[in-house]
Design a protein around this motif. Structure first.
Motif, PDB file in Angstrom:
ATOM      1  N   ARG A  36       0.890  -1.215  -0.101  1.00  0.00           N
ATOM      2  CA  ARG A  36       0.009  -0.008  -0.046  1.00  0.00           C
ATOM      3  C   ARG A  36       0.801   1.272  -0.197  1.00  0.00           C
ATOM      4  O   ARG A  36       0.447   2.181  -0.834  1.00  0.00           O
ATOM      5  CB  ARG A  36      -1.069   0.140   0.997  1.00  0.00           C
ATOM      6  N   THR A  47      -7.115   1.487  -2.992  1.00  0.00           N
ATOM      7  CA  THR A  47      -8.477   1.035  -3.157  1.00  0.00           C
ATOM      8  C   THR A  47      -9.242   1.633  -4.066  1.00  0.00           C
ATOM      9  O   THR A  47      -9.047   2.751  -4.327  1.00  0.00           O
ATOM     10  CB  THR A  47      -9.117   0.878  -1.946  1.00  0.00           C
ATOM     11  N   SER A  49     -13.025   3.087  -4.342  1.00  0.00           N
ATOM     12  CA  SER A  49     -14.356   3.611  -3.664  1.00  0.00           C
ATOM     13  C   SER A  49     -15.509   2.957  -4.399  1.00  0.00           C
ATOM     14  O   SER A  49     -15.421   2.711  -5.474  1.00  0.00           O
ATOM     15  CB  SER A  49     -14.359   5.051  -3.640  1.00  0.00           C
TER      16      SER A  49
END
Length: 169
Positions: A36, A47, A49
């Motif tokens: 990440r 990620t 949404s």
């Protein structure tokens, strides 16, 4: 030499299965956190949404509908070859050649071709139930006839086409 019953054997720890862990090995959680961090540093989203996911799903559905519409349009159009006739090669192979007005003699021709063309010729002959010679004769006649038709009323081009045979051979 015999062992004495009073001396205990050295106790060794039983080794686990598989390759031993390195002392600096990361856990799965640590590896995911490092991933990440690398993605974030590169400016890429880690990620998606829910809003972004919904937008992507909608875009995908629109593209699928456009693709389906294009396929329907293509299916409605008749297939045409260069000469504008539908499946002209197939039409040539299912009907006999026109009569040879000149009644010319048969001539032998030795042909060497690649495997692809050889097997294509075999498939065509088997599909139409013709000897390979008939398939070749009909396809050559069709190609020549198409070229001659393309000249239309241009006699000079037609004459050049006919006279090239004697010049090149």
């Amino acid at each position: 030499m015999a062992r004495s019953k009073n001396i205990p054997l050295p106790v060794t720890e039983k080794r686990g299965r598989g390759r031993p862990r390195k002392p600096d090995a990361m856990t799965n959680a640590q590896r995911q956190a490092a991933f990440r961090a690398r993605r974030k540093a590169a400016g890429k989203a880690v990620t998606v949404s829910v809003k972004e996911h919904d937008r992507l799903v909608l875009e995908c559905e629109q593209l699928r509908e456009e693709l389906a519409q294009a396929r329907r349009e293509i299916a409605r159009r008749p297939r045409r070859d260069v000469g504008g006739r539908r499946d002209a090669a197939s039409a040539v192979l299912v009907r006999p050649l026109p009569a040879d007005d000149a009644e010319s003699d048969d001539r032998r021709l030795a042909v060497t071709m690649t495997g692809r063309e050889f097997f294509s010729l075999q498939r065509l002959a088997a599909h139409y139930g013709l000897p390979r010679r008939a398939v070749l004769e009909r396809l050559v006649w069709w190609a020549d006839h198409s070229v001659v038709q393309s000249f239309g009323e241009d006699d000079a081009a037609f004459n050049r086409y006919l006279h090239r045979v004697t010049e090149n051979n």
